[in-house]
Design a protein around this motif. Structure first.
Motif, short mmCIF file in Angstrom:
data_model
loop_
_atom_site.label_atom_id
_atom_site.label_comp_id
_atom_site.label_asym_id
_atom_site.label_seq_id
_atom_site.Cartn_x
_atom_site.Cartn_y
_atom_site.Cartn_z
N GLU A 182 0.84 -1.22 0.00
CA GLU A 182 0.00 0.00 0.00
C GLU A 182 0.86 1.25 0.00
O GLU A 182 0.58 2.22 -0.73
CB GLU A 182 -0.91 -0.02 1.23
CG GLU A 182 -1.87 1.17 1.29
CD GLU A 182 -2.78 1.12 2.50
OE1 GLU A 182 -3.51 2.09 2.73
OE2 GLU A 182 -2.75 0.10 3.22
N THR A 183 1.92 1.23 0.81
CA THR A 183 2.82 2.39 0.85
C THR A 183 3.56 2.55 -0.47
O THR A 183 3.72 3.67 -0.97
CB THR A 183 3.84 2.23 1.99
OG1 THR A 183 3.14 2.11 3.22
CG2 THR A 183 4.77 3.44 2.06
N ARG A 184 3.98 1.43 -1.06
CA ARG A 184 4.63 1.50 -2.37
C ARG A 184 3.69 2.09 -3.40
O ARG A 184 4.11 2.86 -4.27
CB ARG A 184 5.08 0.10 -2.80
CG ARG A 184 6.30 -0.44 -2.08
CD ARG A 184 6.87 -1.63 -2.82
NE ARG A 184 8.01 -2.20 -2.10
CZ ARG A 184 7.95 -3.28 -1.35
NH1 ARG A 184 6.80 -3.93 -1.21
NH2 ARG A 184 9.02 -3.74 -0.74
N ALA A 185 2.42 1.70 -3.34
CA ALA A 185 1.44 2.24 -4.29
C ALA A 185 1.28 3.74 -4.10
O ALA A 185 1.15 4.49 -5.07
CB ALA A 185 0.11 1.52 -4.12
N THR A 186 1.29 4.17 -2.84
CA THR A 186 1.18 5.61 -2.56
C THR A 186 2.38 6.36 -3.11
O THR A 186 2.23 7.42 -3.74
CB THR A 186 1.08 5.84 -1.04
OG1 THR A 186 -0.09 5.18 -0.53
CG2 THR A 186 0.98 7.33 -0.73
#
Length: 420
Positions: free
Chosen positions: A231-235
């Motif tokens: 999720e953080t990578r996607a952000t």
């Protein structure tokens, strides 16, 4: 030093025994003193300790402190001796660079935190130079205390990066951070602060300094790797212009570090499914494919892993095929890369990308068989590859079976049966 030890010769000149290392018996180039008072050449005593020894080689007493203190007086005497014998072919030993140690790092950090811009820059540039010198120095520098202090300096001044003198300490701190791994907690300190992510994205996207863009991209890759959150990578990958900035680094001519950092950044981003279509849209497939022929083995593995992930994103397969100039060229290239190291990760990722490229195209499947892919796949299955690599090879063999000209004969062979 025992007087019974016979002098050695260097270019026909007798070396004084007190200039020789007690371990190697060679002329000392970087004499250091241990806690017992004995002096050794740095490389020799470091090797002695690294192999598990905890005693002084001469006195055989236990080393209670492993600090190595440079013996500057002896080193200058050795240099003077070398100069006095220059006519006989003796070369002067160079003055060794001071390696990083904990007190020096703490002193440089203290100077980098406060003071004039000039003094802060001097401390940070010294720290950066130490980090570049050796892996050993980076290990000394890379403590939680140091990384945390550098993160605070790197993100001082708000969201918008500047190019004035006042902004230089932040950029220099980022240069040091680009060479250090970040822990999960340290990555979160960046990833959970939108203004910090924005600052990194702005630098990668359009800072006039190429080095600043490369360093910021390396920090982004460290944050994305350290956070362990898709999720953080996607952000991070969704930041405006970030993918384009990473692609621009891969495309940068004559700068191997820019290419390497760009590919590592794209790979870290593409581990999140949401980022693959973004990377494809930014032109990542063509940029990475065109760099394949000039990469080192480790960089090639990452590039192929990136291509494999891109093939799984929307429009990725078509972009990868187009990057190689068509399906037949893509198949031929991937088969060549698979043969390059059939037991390594490069072969595994090439096989994974080939599964996507071939798809349901019988014509491309025949091209792959004609290029000799079956032999490489069988080597992967029978060799020392990982279980994941073997599964990919088995999947490809099943996919290609209808394209084999001698499939009825080969299907009964031991190798073929064992492959499944």
């Amino acid at each position: 030093m025992p007087g019974s030890v016979a002098p050695l010769d260097l270019a026909g000149v007798t070396i004084p025994h007190h200039f020789r290392c007690p371990i190697s018996l060679e002329l000392m180039r970087d004499p250091v003193t241990v806690c017992t008072g004995q002096t050794y050449d740095r490389a020799s005593i470091e090797s002695w300790v690294a192999t598990g020894n905890t005693t002084c080689p001469v006195t055989r007493t236990r080393l209670t402190d492993f600090t190595l203190i440079p013996n500057h007086t002896l080193r200058r005497l050795i240099q003077d001796w070398c100069v006095s014998h220059r006519s006989l072919g003796v070369e002067r030993i160079p003055t060794p660079k001071q390696p990083a140690d904990a007190p020096l790092v703490r002193s440089l950090l203290a100077s980098a935190a406060v003071g004039s811009v000039a003094s802060r820059l001097a401390a940070l540039r010294r720290l950066c130079a130490l980090a570049r010198e050796s892996e050993k120095n980076r290990a000394v520098i890379s403590t939680h205390e140091t990384r945390s202090a550098l993160l605070e300096i790197a993100f001082e001044g708000g969201e918008q990066p500047g190019c004035s003198d006042a902004d230089q300490p932040a950029l220099e701190a980022m240069a040091v951070l680009s060479m250090l791994p970040l822990s999960e907690a340290e990555s979160a300190v960046v990833a959970t602060r939108p203004e910090r992510l924005h600052r990194l994205g702005e630098i990668v996207k359009g800072h006039p300094s190429s080095e600043a863009r490369i360093n910021a991209a390396a920090v982004i890759e460290s944050v994305a790797t350290g956070t362990r959150s898709a999720e953080t990578r996607a952000t991070i990958g969704g930041m405006d212009g970030l993918m384009g900035g990473l692609v621009a680094l891969v495309e940068q001519p004559g700068n191997p570090r820019a290419v390497r950092v760009g590919i590592r950044g794209l790979l870290a981003m593409c581990l999140a499914k949401e980022n693959r279509a973004r990377a494809v849209a930014a032109g990542a497939a063509t940029a990475v494919v065109r760099r394949m022929g000039e990469l080192s083995s480790s960089d090639l593995e990452r590039a192929l892993a990136t291509v494999e992930l891109l093939c799984r994103g929307e429009g990725g397969r078509e972009a990868v095929v187009a990057g190689w100039g068509g399906g037949a060229a893509a198949v031929a290239a991937l088969v060549r890369l698979m043969a390059w190291k059939a037991s390594g990760r490069a072969a595994e990722h090439a096989a994974g990308a080939l599964v996507a490229v071939l798809g349901g195209s019988e014509a491309l499947q025949r091209e792959a068989v004609a290029a000799g892919v079956v032999a490489h796949l069988l080597l992967m299955v029978q060799g020392g590859c990982s279980d994941r690599a073997k599964r990919k090879a088995q999947l490809l063999l099943k996919l290609l079976r209808p394209a084999w000209p001698y499939r009825d004969f080969i299907a009964n062979s031991d190798d073929f049966i064992q492959a499944f």
